[in-house]
Write a protein that holds these residues in place. Sequence first.
Motif, PDB file in Angstrom:
ATOM      1  N   ARG A 204       0.828  -1.200   0.000  1.00 13.61           N
ATOM      2  CA  ARG A 204       0.000   0.000   0.000  1.00 13.61           C
ATOM      3  C   ARG A 204       0.867   1.255   0.000  1.00 13.61           C
ATOM      4  O   ARG A 204       0.513   2.256  -0.617  1.00 13.61           O
ATOM      5  CB  ARG A 204      -0.923  -0.010   1.215  1.00 13.61           C
ATOM      6  N   THR A 205       1.970   1.207   0.718  1.00 12.78           N
ATOM      7  CA  THR A 205       2.870   2.359   0.722  1.00 12.78           C
ATOM      8  C   THR A 205       3.432   2.630  -0.660  1.00 12.78           C
ATOM      9  O   THR A 205       3.521   3.778  -1.107  1.00 12.78           O
ATOM     10  CB  THR A 205       4.011   2.121   1.721  1.00 12.78           C
ATOM     11  N   ALA A 206       3.780   1.559  -1.381  1.00 12.22           N
ATOM     12  CA  ALA A 206       4.308   1.734  -2.737  1.00 12.22           C
ATOM     13  C   ALA A 206       3.255   2.305  -3.669  1.00 12.22           C
ATOM     14  O   ALA A 206       3.545   3.153  -4.523  1.00 12.22           O
ATOM     15  CB  ALA A 206       4.821   0.395  -3.262  1.00 12.22           C
ATOM     16  N   LEU A 207       1.998   1.885  -3.497  1.00  6.12           N
ATOM     17  CA  LEU A 207       0.939   2.402  -4.350  1.00  6.12           C
ATOM     18  C   LEU A 207       0.641   3.872  -4.067  1.00  6.12           C
ATOM     19  O   LEU A 207       0.240   4.615  -4.972  1.00  6.12           O
ATOM     20  CB  LEU A 207      -0.337   1.563  -4.164  1.00  6.12           C
ATOM     21  N   ARG A 208       0.814   4.316  -2.815  1.00  7.98           N
ATOM     22  CA  ARG A 208       0.565   5.717  -2.496  1.00  7.98           C
ATOM     23  C   ARG A 208       1.506   6.633  -3.245  1.00  7.98           C
ATOM     24  O   ARG A 208       1.127   7.723  -3.678  1.00  7.98           O
ATOM     25  CB  ARG A 208       0.708   5.936  -0.992  1.00  7.98           C
ATOM     26  N   TYR A 209       2.750   6.197  -3.403  1.00  6.01           N
ATOM     27  CA  TYR A 209       3.733   7.033  -4.083  1.00  6.01           C
ATOM     28  C   TYR A 209       3.612   6.976  -5.611  1.00  6.01           C
ATOM     29  O   TYR A 209       4.344   7.679  -6.305  1.00  6.01           O
ATOM     30  CB  TYR A 209       5.152   6.629  -3.662  1.00  6.01           C
ATOM     31  N   THR A 210       2.736   6.171  -6.130  1.00  6.22           N
ATOM     32  CA  THR A 210       2.499   6.147  -7.585  1.00  6.22           C
ATOM     33  C   THR A 210       1.459   7.161  -8.010  1.00  6.22           C
ATOM     34  O   THR A 210       1.209   7.307  -9.212  1.00  6.22           O
ATOM     35  CB  THR A 210       2.020   4.747  -8.016  1.00  6.22           C
TER      36      THR A 210
ATOM     37  N   ILE B  63      -1.832   7.106  -6.927  1.00  6.21           N
ATOM     38  CA  ILE B  63      -3.185   6.590  -6.793  1.00  6.21           C
ATOM     39  C   ILE B  63      -3.816   7.203  -5.554  1.00  6.21           C
ATOM     40  O   ILE B  63      -3.194   7.211  -4.479  1.00  6.21           O
ATOM     41  CB  ILE B  63      -3.172   5.060  -6.700  1.00  6.21           C
ATOM     42  N   PRO B  64      -5.043   7.727  -5.649  1.00  2.00           N
ATOM     43  CA  PRO B  64      -5.672   8.334  -4.453  1.00  2.00           C
ATOM     44  C   PRO B  64      -5.795   7.315  -3.326  1.00  2.00           C
ATOM     45  O   PRO B  64      -6.017   6.117  -3.533  1.00  2.00           O
ATOM     46  CB  PRO B  64      -7.050   8.761  -4.979  1.00  2.00           C
ATOM     47  N   VAL B  65      -5.672   7.832  -2.087  1.00  2.00           N
ATOM     48  CA  VAL B  65      -5.740   6.975  -0.918  1.00  2.00           C
ATOM     49  C   VAL B  65      -7.132   6.382  -0.749  1.00  2.00           C
ATOM     50  O   VAL B  65      -7.309   5.249  -0.294  1.00  2.00           O
ATOM     51  CB  VAL B  65      -5.319   7.760   0.350  1.00  2.00           C
ATOM     52  N   SER B  66      -8.166   7.158  -1.186  1.00  2.35           N
ATOM     53  CA  SER B  66      -9.535   6.663  -1.047  1.00  2.35           C
ATOM     54  C   SER B  66      -9.763   5.407  -1.886  1.00  2.35           C
ATOM     55  O   SER B  66     -10.573   4.558  -1.532  1.00  2.35           O
ATOM     56  CB  SER B  66     -10.529   7.762  -1.449  1.00  2.35           C
ATOM     57  N   TRP B  67      -9.059   5.308  -2.986  1.00  4.82           N
ATOM     58  CA  TRP B  67      -9.190   4.102  -3.811  1.00  4.82           C
ATOM     59  C   TRP B  67      -8.610   2.882  -3.108  1.00  4.82           C
ATOM     60  O   TRP B  67      -9.100   1.772  -3.283  1.00  4.82           O
ATOM     61  CB  TRP B  67      -8.505   4.312  -5.158  1.00  4.82           C
ATOM     62  N   LEU B  68      -7.547   3.112  -2.317  1.00  2.00           N
ATOM     63  CA  LEU B  68      -6.914   1.991  -1.639  1.00  2.00           C
ATOM     64  C   LEU B  68      -7.760   1.494  -0.480  1.00  2.00           C
ATOM     65  O   LEU B  68      -7.711   0.314  -0.117  1.00  2.00           O
ATOM     66  CB  LEU B  68      -5.527   2.411  -1.136  1.00  2.00           C
ATOM     67  N   ASP B  69      -8.554   2.395   0.104  1.00  2.14           N
ATOM     68  CA  ASP B  69      -9.406   2.008   1.228  1.00  2.14           C
ATOM     69  C   ASP B  69     -10.808   1.583   0.811  1.00  2.14           C
ATOM     70  O   ASP B  69     -11.643   1.269   1.664  1.00  2.14           O
ATOM     71  CB  ASP B  69      -9.517   3.189   2.211  1.00  2.14           C
ATOM     72  N   LYS B  70     -11.099   1.607  -0.506  1.00  2.00           N
ATOM     73  CA  LYS B  70     -12.441   1.291  -0.985  1.00  2.00           C
ATOM     74  C   LYS B  70     -12.722  -0.202  -0.828  1.00  2.00           C
ATOM     75  O   LYS B  70     -11.895  -1.047  -1.187  1.00  2.00           O
ATOM     76  CB  LYS B  70     -12.587   1.695  -2.454  1.00  2.00           C
ATOM     77  N   ARG B  71     -13.883  -0.515  -0.286  1.00  2.00           N
ATOM     78  CA  ARG B  71     -14.286  -1.895  -0.081  1.00  2.00           C
ATOM     79  C   ARG B  71     -15.062  -2.396  -1.295  1.00  2.00           C
ATOM     80  O   ARG B  71     -15.932  -1.681  -1.807  1.00  2.00           O
ATOM     81  CB  ARG B  71     -15.159  -2.007   1.166  1.00  2.00           C
ATOM     82  N   PRO B  72     -14.779  -3.592  -1.827  1.00  2.00           N
ATOM     83  CA  PRO B  72     -15.551  -4.115  -2.966  1.00  2.00           C
ATOM     84  C   PRO B  72     -16.983  -4.416  -2.561  1.00  2.00           C
ATOM     85  O   PRO B  72     -17.259  -4.827  -1.427  1.00  2.00           O
ATOM     86  CB  PRO B  72     -14.801  -5.388  -3.362  1.00  2.00           C
ATOM     87  N   LYS B  73     -17.908  -4.202  -3.531  1.00  2.00           N
ATOM     88  CA  LYS B  73     -19.319  -4.506  -3.301  1.00  2.00           C
ATOM     89  C   LYS B  73     -19.949  -4.978  -4.611  1.00  2.00           C
ATOM     90  O   LYS B  73     -19.381  -4.800  -5.705  1.00  2.00           O
ATOM     91  CB  LYS B  73     -20.048  -3.295  -2.761  1.00  2.00           C
ATOM     92  N   LEU B  74     -21.094  -5.565  -4.515  1.00  2.00           N
ATOM     93  CA  LEU B  74     -21.784  -6.073  -5.694  1.00  2.00           C
ATOM     94  C   LEU B  74     -22.233  -4.929  -6.590  1.00  2.00           C
ATOM     95  O   LEU B  74     -22.610  -3.858  -6.096  1.00  2.00           O
ATOM     96  CB  LEU B  74     -23.001  -6.900  -5.275  1.00  2.00           C
ATOM     97  N   PRO B  75     -22.217  -5.144  -7.935  1.00  2.06           N
ATOM     98  CA  PRO B  75     -22.724  -4.096  -8.838  1.00  2.06           C
ATOM     99  C   PRO B  75     -24.218  -3.897  -8.638  1.00  2.06           C
ATOM    100  O   PRO B  75     -24.921  -4.718  -8.034  1.00  2.06           O
ATOM    101  CB  PRO B  75     -22.417  -4.656 -10.229  1.00  2.06           C
ATOM    102  N   SER B  76     -24.690  -2.804  -9.172  1.00  4.50           N
ATOM    103  CA  SER B  76     -26.111  -2.508  -9.086  1.00  4.50           C
ATOM    104  C   SER B  76     -26.910  -3.448  -9.986  1.00  4.50           C
ATOM    105  O   SER B  76     -26.348  -4.227 -10.777  1.00  4.50           O
ATOM    106  CB  SER B  76     -26.375  -1.053  -9.487  1.00  4.50           C
ATOM    107  N   ARG B  77     -28.219  -3.373  -9.882  1.00  3.24           N
ATOM    108  CA  ARG B  77     -29.081  -4.242 -10.671  1.00  3.24           C
ATOM    109  C   ARG B  77     -28.893  -4.015 -12.168  1.00  3.24           C
ATOM    110  O   ARG B  77     -28.812  -4.963 -12.959  1.00  3.24           O
ATOM    111  CB  ARG B  77     -30.546  -3.993 -10.285  1.00  3.24           C
ATOM    112  N   ASN B  78     -28.806  -2.770 -12.569  1.00  2.00           N
ATOM    113  CA  ASN B  78     -28.640  -2.475 -14.006  1.00  2.00           C
ATOM    114  C   ASN B  78     -27.302  -2.991 -14.526  1.00  2.00           C
ATOM    115  O   ASN B  78     -27.218  -3.515 -15.653  1.00  2.00           O
ATOM    116  CB  ASN B  78     -28.756  -0.968 -14.232  1.00  2.00           C
TER     117      ASN B  78
END
Length: 477
Positions: free
Chosen positions: A18-24, A26-41
């Motif tokens: 994660r530290t290596a990705l921060r210096y590339t 990439i926003p930090v919020s993307w690294l903390d984002k939790r996966p979830k199911l797509p919407s119905r559409n």
Amino acid sequence: MSAANGPAPPPPPPSGFRTALRYTGIPVSWLDKRPKLPSRNWLIFLSVTSSITGYLIYDRRQCKRIKQHYIDLVKEQADELVDPLAWPRKVTVYGAKWPGDEDYDQATKYFRKYVKPILVAAAVDFELVSGKRHGDLAERVADDIRKRRRIELGIDPIPEIAKALPTYKSPEQVANHRLDGGIVVIGRPTLKEFMLGLKRGWTDPLDKVDHEELLARELESDGHFDEPEETSNDAPAFADTKPTTPSPHNSPVFSPLQIRPPSPAVKPKSSISDALNAPPPSIPAVPPLLLLTFTNHIGLSQIPIMIWDWFNQRHKVRSGAEAGYRLVMKHTRPMIPPTEEPKSMFADIATPEAAVPQGDLDFDKEAESWFKNSTSKIPSEIEKAHEKYYKDLPARLATARELARGLREPTKEEVNNPPPTEVELSAERMKKELRWRRDVAGWDVIKPQQNVVWDERFQDALRIFIDKDGDVSSADS
């Protein structure tokens, strides 16, 4: 202060990844984002697209597998040793124009895509013959047969220089080589034109006929290009005066069309004896026929069928590969002739019964139901164009003669776009009449109401490629 109200413990240090990705960047919020199911559409979209893509991939893989299966069955024949001067096995492929489609070579494109790979793998050569307009194929087949008859009867001798070539083959050897090949007939319109050309070639006289010259003689005396008769008010009442012929000295422009009297259409005398011109009582064997089913879907109403065919190409690949395999294996049977229709004493008042079976001549008959509805209007459309052309012809002809004789000055539009001359109008009329008559005659051959032409002499001369009994060559899908 108690421990419960003390400062929050510091967050755990991020991992090295994660530290290596921060210096590339990439926003930090993307690294903390939790996966979830797509919407119905999104689920509906992904399921539909993945299903369609998977079905398409499956179909194309099956196409490759089926094609490779039949190539493996016939490729051993390409490794056979032959004489360097020997002719390879060769087949003739006929493809007629599909009614309603301006692209005249759709039938031959179907052959190249689905049948050609099998023939190439088996080292079988082929010649493609396409008809650009309706009726062209019948005329081509009839002309080829008449040329062959003229050579065999000695009317057109073979040049001596051709006999001196090392690859020269006698007419008997050429006929045997042709029988070893075959004829591919693509679709029902092609079958109708081929059978008509076959009958004409073995029935019509052997004289070389110039159809354009015969038409020119017919059009010459129909009066459309005659000079209009000018009546004068001061003309005498008696009718014993003789008509004068316009001379080139009195006319401002000398035109052979004006002084040439109409010549009656005289049928030229044949230079070939009646014994040679007579149709033979029997015809020699014709190369075996490969009847290849073909349907060309065109028009807005057939778009759903086109989409279905695009997702199910494996059926066409299998049909074409099986047809090519039958041709390579050379298993044949006699053609089944049409059943004679029983003649009834009360046929004129009896109710029409079911259609009489035509044997192999009923090949691919259901394809005629896919013709566009507009094709039935071909004769009426040609008739309308014919009437409109001859309605406008007198005015165009008068303009050409007035300008040619200097009776008036050309307008500004005529200077920028010169109108056709009398000679050009005559050539244009000849071209249009020839095309109209051929189109009408060609449609009369392939229209759904017309049966395939048959001759009793074809009974022992025609054979058809078939599958060998007990041959296990199909690839399961």
